[in-house]
Design an enzyme around this catalytic site. Structure first.
Site, PDB file in Angstrom:
ATOM      1  N   ASP A 207      -6.222   4.923  -3.238  1.00  0.00           N
ATOM      2  CA  ASP A 207      -4.838   4.468  -3.230  1.00  0.00           C
ATOM      3  C   ASP A 207      -3.892   5.572  -3.731  1.00  0.00           C
ATOM      4  O   ASP A 207      -4.154   6.197  -4.760  1.00  0.00           O
ATOM      5  CB  ASP A 207      -4.765   3.265  -4.186  1.00  0.00           C
ATOM      6  N   GLU A 246      -5.265   7.761   1.008  1.00  0.00           N
ATOM      7  CA  GLU A 246      -3.941   7.319   1.422  1.00  0.00           C
ATOM      8  C   GLU A 246      -2.999   8.462   1.052  1.00  0.00           C
ATOM      9  O   GLU A 246      -2.551   8.548  -0.100  1.00  0.00           O
ATOM     10  CB  GLU A 246      -3.531   6.031   0.692  1.00  0.00           C
TER      11      GLU A 246
HETATM   12  C1  GLC Z   1      -0.849   1.516  -1.754  1.00  0.00           C
HETATM   13  C2  GLC Z   1      -1.460   0.210  -1.310  1.00  0.00           C
HETATM   14  C3  GLC Z   1      -0.451  -0.866  -1.492  1.00  0.00           C
HETATM   15  C4  GLC Z   1      -0.109  -0.971  -2.965  1.00  0.00           C
HETATM   16  C5  GLC Z   1       0.353   0.380  -3.512  1.00  0.00           C
HETATM   17  C6  GLC Z   1       0.343   0.411  -5.017  1.00  0.00           C
HETATM   18  O1  GLC Z   1       0.202   1.890  -0.939  1.00  0.00           O
HETATM   19  O2  GLC Z   1      -1.936   0.316   0.007  1.00  0.00           O
HETATM   20  O3  GLC Z   1      -0.889  -2.099  -0.985  1.00  0.00           O
HETATM   21  O4  GLC Z   1       0.902  -1.920  -3.162  1.00  0.00           O
HETATM   22  O5  GLC Z   1      -0.457   1.436  -3.101  1.00  0.00           O
HETATM   23  O6  GLC Z   1      -0.963   0.417  -5.505  1.00  0.00           O
END
Ligand code: GLC
Ligand code: CA
Length: 528
Positions: A207, A246
């Site tokens: 994340d 991500e």
């Molecule tokens: C990422 C996740 C999302 C979450 C954010 C904070 O973007 O995919 O769902 O709200 O991080 O952890």
């Protein structure tokens, strides 16, 4: 890093609370995932990414972790997760958990210690500034702690930022990356990773992976250094572990040690022009542009049958990312994810077939979001657990025409979220029975990918025909020629390839130096 098992991997992303409920409480659970492994395998996916399953107050649907080492009771027990890993491995499948390294819940024990006035082991585990009236690029919370100071947030108010240091500290309270407190944060996160890897998990989707070290660092060298350090630990002790980021910047992330990086639906990637190009033509806010409740305006997505798209808008961004990362790792195309409007929101069933034919024949490691195999809709429903505009992409899986569409035997009112109430709401059982369904088409496409090595992660990729605002798009993977014409109009281009058709949607012919494609068609040809 490019783990060998990724070569033929196709991932299935599971939002655990909405996948399959085995005890009738209305919330999906780990046993529900285990129960559906054969289903996932049968479709053609051989790896899973499961969104956070950890103990949490669920103010951001589990991305606010209270205890990294404990499964949230609503999903079951830790043992259920270990059993899931084992059952997946028996079927030759791999499982990634979601690692949330940038922040915890404000209810995490580390944070509660960190808030105390008396200095302790956790005082610097989070980013604390010692004066109250700061205005800068980061959000802070003031006035909530016994301790005199304010703490930095990573995302929502419930998510204080863990302290990995500042790339170049400019204030007295900012720690450098190699400060002992920041190194301890890093080790604590490695410890979390070890905990799950030791129990059979195969790696992590990470994340907000680009956002650990704070302060000016355009090239993300600070954060990259941390991931390289993590990778070194994995190489030594868990050489097959996979990290997917991500980050949406593959040249950076793959060099930092990630095996795969997602192309996300934000304005910085050509990806959004393929399937959701209303994004680029409306003034929207939000990191992944989901805050709009109605579409309106024109849609320039390349995969819409109106044919207003521009494949160059995608390629001009993608090719650079591909060329500058392919040596180090993979790009991951997604059908969608839990933060993004469902792909069905902009594309109808036939458009989706062509979109998937393209998406699952591109290089790298693709991800299917649960429910996209049947074209589940994006629903306009009220927010839940910090979902806001994302909530509509997180509704319970539609398995069949039975009670609660086969998701749960519980009461309708107890379901995690309401389900699609349209008379033609898609479901798995009906689509499995229909040879022309989206489900069966996707299954064929995935079977094609698994049978042709050239279509898999490492197969080469070249553009053959891609003209500004024109259709079709024709590309080569190894010894295969592929083309897609999403437009509702037939088209022809000069083309001298000949060969054997392996797969088609609609009809394509090759003769007299001309490639002729039906309206809304796709082909894959083995070149002779
Ligand atoms: C990422 C996740 C999302 C979450 C954010 C904070 O973007 O995919 O769902 O709200 O991080 O952890
Ligand atoms: Ca349940």
């Amino acid at each position: 890093m490019k783990q060998k098992w990724l070569g033929d991997a196709v991932f299935y992303e599971i939002y655990p609370q909405s996948f399959f409920d085995t005890n009738g409480d209305g919330i999906g659970d780990l046993d529900g995932i285990t129960a559906k492994l054969d289903y996932i395998k049968d479709l053609g996916c051989n790896a899973l990414w499961i969104n956070p399953i950890y103990d949490s107050p669920f103010k951001d649907a589990g991305y606010d972790v209270r205890d990294y080492k404990k499964v949230a009771p609503r999903y079951g027990l830790n043992q259920d997760a270990y059993r899931l890993f084992g059952e997946a491995h028996k079927r030759g499948m791999h499982v990634l958990l979601d690692l949330v390294p940038g922040h915890t819940s404000e209810e995490h024990a580390w944070f509660k210690e960190s808030q105390k006035a008396s200095p302790n082991e956790y005082s610097d585990r989070y980013v604390w500034a010692d004066h109250c009236f700061r205005i800068d690029q980061y959000p802070y919370v003031a006035g909530e702690s016994e301790r005199d100071g304010i703490y930095m947030l990573n995302f929502f108010k419930c998510q204080p930022a863990l302290n990995y240091g500042f790339y170049r500290p400019t204030e007295r309270w900012q720690k450098s990356m190699d400060d002992p407190a920041c190194l301890k944060t890093r080790e604590a996160m490695k410890d979390v990773m070890r905990f799950w890897l030791d129990r059979g998990c195969d790696g992590f989707r990470v994340d907000m992976a680009d956002y650990l070290v704070k302060g000016e660092d355009e090239k993300k060298e600070g954060t990259s250094a941390i991931w390289k350090d993590v990778r070194a630990m994995l190489d030594q002790d868990y050489p097959e572990a996979v990290l997917v980021s991500e980050w949406s910047n593959p040249p950076f992330s793959t060099k930092a040690g990630f095996d795969c990086d997602f192309l996300l639906n934000n304005p910085h990637t050509g990806y959004s022009t393929l399937f959701r190009d209303y994004v680029n033509h409306e003034q929207l806010s939000g990191s992944q542009n989901i805050n709009n409740s109605s579409l309106g305006g024109e849609d320039y997505s390349f995969f819409r049958k109106e044919g207003k798209g521009n494949i160059q808008a995608f390629l001009s961004d993608y090719l650079d990312k591909y060329e500058n990362s392919k040596e180090y790792g993979y790009i991951s195309f997604i059908t969608g994810n839990h933060d993004t409007p469902r792909i069905r929101r902009t594309l109808d069933t036939h458009e989706l077939k062509l979109a998937y034919a393209f998406l699952f024949t591109m290089p790298g490691v693709p991800f299917l979001y649960y429910g996209d195999e049947i074209g589940m809709r994006y629903l306009n429903i009220p927010t839940k657990e910090g979902g806001y505009g994302r909530t509509g992409s997180r509704t319970p899986m539609q398995w069949n025409q039975e009670k609660n569409m086969g998701f749960s035997t519980g009461c309708k009112e107890d379901l995690y979220l309401p389900q699609d109430s349209a008379p033609d709401a898609p479901d798995v059982a009906s689509q499995m029975a229909d040879p022309n369904s989206l489900w069966n088409t996707l299954k064929e496409i995935l079977a094609l990918r698994h049978s042709e090595k050239d279509l898999q992660a490492d197969g080469s990729f070249q553009v053959v025909y891609a003209e500004e605002n024109q259709y079709p798009f024709v590309y080569r993977r190894g010894n295969l020629l592929l083309g897609v014409n999403p437009k509702a109009e037939k088209t022809s281009i000069p083309c001298n390839y000949l060969g054997e058709m392996l797969y088609q949607i609609g009809e394509t012919t090759l003769s007299d130096g001309t490639l002729r494609m039906d309206a809304q068609s796709f082909f894959c040809l083995k070149i002779q």
